[in-house]
Motif scaffolding. Structure first.
Motif, short mmCIF file in Angstrom:
data_model
loop_
_atom_site.label_atom_id
_atom_site.label_comp_id
_atom_site.label_asym_id
_atom_site.label_seq_id
_atom_site.Cartn_x
_atom_site.Cartn_y
_atom_site.Cartn_z
N GLY A 121 13.02 -26.91 43.97
CA GLY A 121 14.02 -28.23 44.09
C GLY A 121 14.27 -28.82 42.59
N PRO A 122 14.89 -30.01 42.78
CA PRO A 122 15.23 -30.52 41.42
C PRO A 122 14.02 -31.35 40.88
N GLN A 123 13.09 -31.67 41.65
CA GLN A 123 11.74 -32.30 41.21
C GLN A 123 11.03 -31.19 40.42
N ALA A 124 10.89 -29.90 41.29
CA ALA A 124 10.28 -28.84 40.60
C ALA A 124 10.71 -28.48 39.20
N VAL A 125 12.31 -28.13 39.02
CA VAL A 125 12.78 -27.80 37.80
C VAL A 125 12.55 -28.62 36.78
N SER A 126 12.53 -30.01 37.16
CA SER A 126 12.30 -31.18 36.02
C SER A 126 10.99 -31.17 35.67
N VAL A 127 9.96 -30.91 36.52
CA VAL A 127 8.53 -31.00 36.21
C VAL A 127 8.42 -29.92 35.46
N TRP A 128 8.83 -28.69 35.76
CA TRP A 128 8.37 -27.38 34.98
C TRP A 128 8.91 -27.49 33.78
N ASN A 129 10.22 -27.89 33.61
CA ASN A 129 11.01 -28.00 32.06
C ASN A 129 10.12 -29.02 31.20
N THR A 130 9.70 -30.01 31.62
CA THR A 130 8.85 -31.27 30.97
C THR A 130 7.46 -30.49 30.75
N TYR A 131 6.73 -29.66 31.76
CA TYR A 131 5.67 -28.97 31.51
C TYR A 131 5.77 -27.77 30.41
N LEU A 132 6.67 -27.00 30.63
CA LEU A 132 6.99 -26.21 29.41
C LEU A 132 6.73 -26.62 27.96
N LYS A 133 7.63 -27.78 27.62
CA LYS A 133 7.68 -28.46 26.63
C LYS A 133 6.34 -29.01 26.25
N ASP A 134 5.80 -29.81 26.82
CA ASP A 134 4.84 -30.80 26.50
C ASP A 134 3.69 -29.86 26.49
N TRP A 135 3.21 -28.98 27.47
CA TRP A 135 2.00 -28.20 27.53
C TRP A 135 2.16 -27.17 26.35
N THR A 136 3.09 -26.83 25.96
CA THR A 136 3.31 -25.56 24.86
C THR A 136 2.99 -26.23 23.41
N TRP A 137 3.58 -27.48 23.39
CA TRP A 137 3.59 -28.37 22.04
C TRP A 137 2.02 -28.42 21.89
N TRP A 138 1.59 -29.15 22.79
CA TRP A 138 -0.22 -29.20 22.63
C TRP A 138 -0.86 -27.94 22.64
N ASN A 139 -0.64 -27.07 23.18
CA ASN A 139 -1.13 -25.77 23.10
C ASN A 139 -1.02 -25.22 21.55
N HIS A 140 0.20 -25.62 20.88
CA HIS A 140 0.18 -25.27 19.53
C HIS A 140 -0.91 -26.04 18.65
N VAL A 141 -0.91 -27.27 19.18
CA VAL A 141 -1.79 -28.04 18.32
C VAL A 141 -3.17 -27.72 18.63
N ARG A 142 -3.77 -27.05 19.71
CA ARG A 142 -4.92 -26.54 19.97
C ARG A 142 -5.02 -25.16 19.38
N THR A 143 -4.21 -24.38 19.40
CA THR A 143 -4.11 -23.26 18.40
C THR A 143 -4.45 -23.20 16.88
N ILE A 144 -3.61 -24.30 16.39
CA ILE A 144 -3.95 -24.61 14.75
C ILE A 144 -5.04 -24.97 14.72
N ALA A 145 -5.59 -25.97 15.38
CA ALA A 145 -6.70 -26.45 15.30
C ALA A 145 -8.01 -25.60 15.37
N SER A 146 -7.96 -24.85 16.49
CA SER A 146 -9.03 -23.62 16.70
C SER A 146 -8.88 -22.77 15.45
N LEU A 147 -8.03 -22.55 14.83
CA LEU A 147 -7.90 -21.35 13.84
C LEU A 147 -8.54 -22.18 12.66
N LEU A 148 -7.95 -23.39 12.35
CA LEU A 148 -8.54 -24.14 11.15
C LEU A 148 -10.17 -24.39 11.30
N SER A 149 -10.53 -24.57 12.69
CA SER A 149 -11.89 -24.73 12.72
C SER A 149 -12.62 -23.40 12.33
N ALA A 150 -12.27 -22.28 12.85
CA ALA A 150 -12.92 -20.85 12.37
C ALA A 150 -12.98 -20.94 10.92
#
Length: 160
Positions: A121-150
């Motif tokens: 439904g519209p709520q699921a589509v909205s939540v999913w689209n926001t999730y994809l954008k926000d979760w992935t952005w923070w995952n990029h941060v985690r990726t770079i931080a973990s690599l730089l940590s190593a």
């Protein structure tokens, strides 16, 4: 203490490198692949991953690497070794704050919110689209931080 410190740094470098690789996979092909799915399929797939990961070997790397990072920070302060101490603190801070704590404070709450969504439904589509954008952005941060940590942990070993 020198041998214990070296082993701890090497283990933390391997752990943060492994975590960076897992996060990298999510950033570069898993999340883009999920974005190509219908929202209900993407939500179901991500929810399945979020349940599975809690009982997976990933946790045997993710959490102990945070513990090792805290230990490294403590050792850096207790037995200051100049520039090696700076690299040790940098690696520990990057992993604990930008990888571990950001996961708990940002990505996990997004996962929990997604777990409450089903259907297409519209709520699921909205939540999913926001999730994809926000979760992935923070995952990029985690990726770079973990690599730089190593990298920081390896650099500290090279200086010692």
């Amino acid at each position: 203490m020198g041998m214990i410190l070296n082993v701890t740094l090497v283990a933390a470098a391997i752990g943060s490198g492994l975590v960076a690789g897992i996060f990298f996979a999510f950033s570069t092909f898993i999340m883009p692949a999920f974005a190509r799915l219908a929202p209900e399929q993407g939500i179901a797939a991500m929810n399945s991953i979020n349940v599975t990961i809690l009982r997976s070997p990933f946790m045997l790397v993710f959490i102990p690497t945070a513990v090792l990072s805290v230990l490294i920070a403590v050792l850096a302060v207790i037995d200051w070794r100049g520039s090696a101490g700076i690299w040790m603190l940098a690696g520990a801070g990057l992993y604990v704050i930008a990888s571990f704590i950001s996961t708990i404070a940002l990505n996990v709450p997004m996962n929990d919110a997604l777990a409450k969504v089903s259907g297409n439904g519209p709520q699921a589509v909205s939540v999913w689209n926001t999730y994809l954008k926000d979760w992935t952005w923070w995952n990029h941060v985690r990726t770079i931080a973990s690599l730089l940590s190593a990298v920081a942990f390896v650099r500290a070993v090279m200086i010692l």
